[in-house]
Enzyme design. Sequence first.
Site: not given
Length: 556
Positions: A298, A309, A323
Site C-alpha cells: 500500500s 519512477d 496492493k
Amino acid sequence: MPQLPPKSIKKWLLTSLAGVSLLCFLAFSSPGDRFFEIAKNLDIYASVFKELNKFYVDEVNPNQAVKTSIDALLKSFDPYTVFYPEDELEDFLTMTTGKYQGIGIILTEINDTYRISFIEENSPALKAGLAIGDQIISVNGITLSDKPEADPSKLLRGQAGTKISIKVLKNGQTVPQDISVNRETVQIKNVVYSGIIQPGVGYILLEDFNASAAKELRNALQNLKQAGMKKLILDLRENPGGLLTQAVDICNLFLPKDTEIVSTRGKVEEWNKTYNALNPCVEPELPLIILINNRSASASEIVAGVMQDYDRAVLIGQKSFGKGLVQVTRDLPFRTKMKITTAKYYIPSGRCIQAIDYQHKNPDGSAVALKDSNSKTFYTKNRRKVVDGGGITPDIAVEKFSTSPFTNALQKQHMIFLFACHYRSTHPTIPAAKDFQLSTADFQAFANWLKKQPFKFESQIEKQFQIISELAKKDKSYANMAPALQNFRKEWASNLDRELTAYQTDISNLLEQEIVQHYYLQKGMNEWSFSKDPSIREAVKLFDQTERFQSILAGK
C-alpha cells in the site's frame, strides 16, 4: 535473515449468497430497478432476521448476527472493505492515528498463559518494571485463564490517567506479584529506529504510515544530518502501509514541490484526484536506497514505486505485496464506520501495482492473481523499463530468508521465545546488542533445554511413510512389506540432534535475535541485525560503489 512478525488484526468472515446475488443484479439493471431490488432484498433480510429471532431454538445475539452477515457481504468484495461496529472503533482509531490509551504491551497466548511478547520503549509498562517474557495472570482482579472470552488487550486499555492493577509472574520467578500501572496515551511510532550504521550512512526503519509518519521521518532526517549522514537507507520491509496522504508527504521530502506523486481513479469521478508535492523538498540530492520485501504494501509501495519512477532511489530486496487499492472511511449510524475500497492508485509512470483481481473469483471463491503475461511495460524518468501488476520489483534482488520446517515448528510452538525467557532468567546481563553472539555452549544449552520441552516435530518424510504404511495395510502383501517399511521409517525418523545440527546457523540467528529483543527491545534488535541482514549489507556495499549506484539510476 529472520524478520519480526508483522502486527496484525484478526478478523473472521463468513460467506453470503445474498450479497453476491444483489451485486450481480445491480451491475446490469437501471437505476429504478436497482432501487427496487435494494428495497426488496432489504425487506427479505429483515424478515429472515425476525423469523430467526422469534423461532430459532437458542437466543439470537442481534449485534453478533448482523456483524456476521455484514462481514459475509463485504467478503464478496475485497479484504480491505471492512465494517467497524462501535466496540471496535478504538482499534480503528489506533490504526489511523497510531495512538491508544493503555500501557504499551502486546500479549501472546502461549500454553494457556499470556506472556508479554513486545513492549514499547518509554511505555507505562516499561516504567512499571514489566519486561518481555513476564506472564500476566489477572487484570483488575479478572483472571485471564478464567475468562477465555475476555480480550486481554481490551482489559489493559482504558482512560489515560487511570490506574490498572496487574498480577504478574515475573520471568524467572515463582511467586506472582501485584503491580500498579498508570495508563497513558501511547503513541505507536512509525519511525521505530534511526541511526548511523556506517560512517556517513544513515538508516531509518519506517514501520507504518499513520497520521504522524511524515513528521517523524522529517525529524529523523534532520537528526541524522546533524550526526553526519551523507547517504540514507530507508527500510520499508514489513510495512503494511496506512494513510495515502502520509505517503505523499514522505515522497515530498525527497522530491521538488509540485511534482506529481500519485493519482487515484474510481467509479465516483468527482473523487478522482492527483496528489502533488505541496512543500519545498527537504533532501533533493541525498543518495537514497529503499529496502522492500513481499510484506511492503500500500502506502509503502507508493513511496518505493514513486522513488523508482523518478529514478530517485535504488530499490533493494524482494518484490512488494501488490496492493494498489485506495480506501475511504464512511460514517454509519450508531457510531459505526465502514472502510470501503473506492479507487485504484497509479504512480507517475502510469502503472498500477495491484496484484489481485477481486472482481473475478475462482470457483472456490478465492480471488484471482493477475498473470505476469498480462503485465504492461512502463518507463521511469530515465527510460528504465518497469511493469505493472503484482507489486514493485526491486532494482537489486536479494534472496528472501526462508526457514526449514524444523525451525518453523520451533517458532510456531514458541520454543525460541520461551528459551529466550529462560536465558534472560539465568543471565542478568549480555554484551551490547550489536556484539551479542550465541556461544557454542549456549546453543548446547538450548539443545538440552529443548529435549525437556513438550516439543513435537514430524518431518515430511515421516508423514509420507505414515501414509504409505496405512495404504500398505490394505494390501494383501502387507505382511511382507511391513518389515522393510519399518526399517525405512526408523532411518528417516525425526531426530532432534540431527535437526539441530543441520539448521544450527539459522536457529542460532533466531535465538540471538529473540534474546537481544528481551534485553534491549526493538532498538537493540535492529542494532544486532545490521551486520547480519543481507539487504542492509547489500545496501552498504552499493553505497561504496558510487559508479554502480549512479548507473542503476541512469538505466545504463
